[in-house]
Design an enzyme around this catalytic site. Structure first.
Site, short mmCIF file in Angstrom:
data_model
loop_
_atom_site.label_atom_id
_atom_site.label_comp_id
_atom_site.label_asym_id
_atom_site.label_seq_id
_atom_site.Cartn_x
_atom_site.Cartn_y
_atom_site.Cartn_z
N HIS A 279 0.82 -1.23 0.00
CA HIS A 279 0.00 0.00 0.00
C HIS A 279 0.84 1.26 0.00
CE1 HIS A 279 -3.89 1.65 -0.12
NE2 HIS A 279 -4.49 0.81 0.70
N ASP A 283 -2.37 1.82 -4.73
CA ASP A 283 -3.68 2.00 -4.11
C ASP A 283 -4.62 0.91 -4.62
OD1 ASP A 283 -2.87 4.27 -2.72
OD2 ASP A 283 -3.31 5.57 -4.43
#
Length: 306
Positions: A279, A283
């Site tokens: 992350h 995304d």
């Protein structure tokens, strides 16, 4: 009694040496004259042989590692073999298991993983693969290569606190062997055809099972594919190999009831792919877009032949 094998000084100027290849594994028995290792001194490669019989207790240095003269390389127990002794079948390497364990702990503790799954209709792949002689996994690898070209940010590495997009695609693939799990790399494979990917993947898998992979053939991966479909696993989430941005987990193909555009039920061979993503780099939308592209290639696999 224990015999310690250390990095010897093979000439007056030698300060360090590189362990090129082990010819033994932990738990093996060796006899005098057996080839133990190959050492590169910088000017030549030296073959190290066992001077006494015994059992290999531990290998302390990995293939490809450069260490100073005097560094402990291996320990051999000179105790005699027991009297209905039989040669053991090759087992999983403790050294390989330790390396994997260290990398996986590092990954899970330092990388904020998230997971996205898609289901793919593999009807056309199954029909096409029989006529061209490649595997389902080859199609998945080829689809990933094509998709990474369209989504180059997924082909990034986390380096010094930032994501760095890589100029070439080095596709790592997990291969489970009797010795443990290896990750050979299809280096700079962005220009390979489906057939080329198939041939290279088969070559690397064979070398992995034979224990003949070199350090160079397992280095530099920018994206990983891990396939457990042949084990009957429907879906799973894999752990990212640092410093890569993602790993794709491939499940098995199974018949499922689906509804077509006219609302009519039918059975189709479905495959589930799960992307584990970092992350810090990707995304949710990045992961979803990448998987949508992989899906588009696998549901129209003729596009992968060109």
């Amino acid at each position: 009694m224990l015999t310690r094998i250390a990095m010897a000084r093979f000439d007056d100027h030698m300060q360090e040496g590189t362990l090129v290849k082990w010819h033994i594994q932990e738990g093996n028995r060796v006899a005098p004259g057996d080839l133990v290792a190959e050492i590169n001194t910088g000017s030549e490669t030296i073959r190290i042989e066992a001077s006494e019989a015994g059992e290999v207790v531990v290998l302390k240095v990995a293939e490809g590692e450069t260490v100073p003269v005097g560094t402990l390389l291996a320990v051999i127990d000179r105790a005699p073999a027991p009297a209905e002794a039989v040669t053991a079948k090759p087992g999983k390497s403790v050294k390989v298991r330790r390396i994997i364990a260290r990398k996986m702990v590092e990954s899970w503790q330092t990388i904020p993983h998230f997971f996205v799954t898609v289901a793919i209709d593999m009807t056309d792949v199954i029909g096409l693969r029989k006529s061209i002689g490649v595997t389902v996994n080859d199609f998945v690898l080829a689809a990933c290569v094509c998709s990474l070209k369209e989504h180059p940010w997924v082909n990034s590495l986390w380096i010094d606190g930032e994501a760095v997009e890589q100029p070439v695609i080095n596709l790592a693939m997990a291969v489970a062997t009797d010795r443990g799990l290896y990750y050979p790399v299809l280096a700079d494979c962005g220009g390979l055809t489906l057939g080329g990917i198939s041939r290279k993947a088969a070559e690397l898998a064979t070398k992995a099972h034979q224990g003949h992979l070199t350090q160079a053939e397992m280095a530099g991966g920018t994206f990983t594919v891990s396939n457990m479909g042949m084990l009957g696993v429907e879906s799973f989430s894999a752990i990212i190999t640092p410093p890569q941005a993602a790993v794709l987990a491939v499940g098995t193909i199974r018949g499922e009831v689906v509804v077509n555009d006219n609302g009519e039920p039918g059975v189709a061979p479905m495959l589930r792919l799960t992307l584990s993503a970092d992350h810090r780099i990707l995304d949710g939308a990045d992961a979803a877009d990448f998987l949508a592209t992989v899906k588009s290639y696998l549901e129209a696999p003729v596009t992968l032949e060109s």
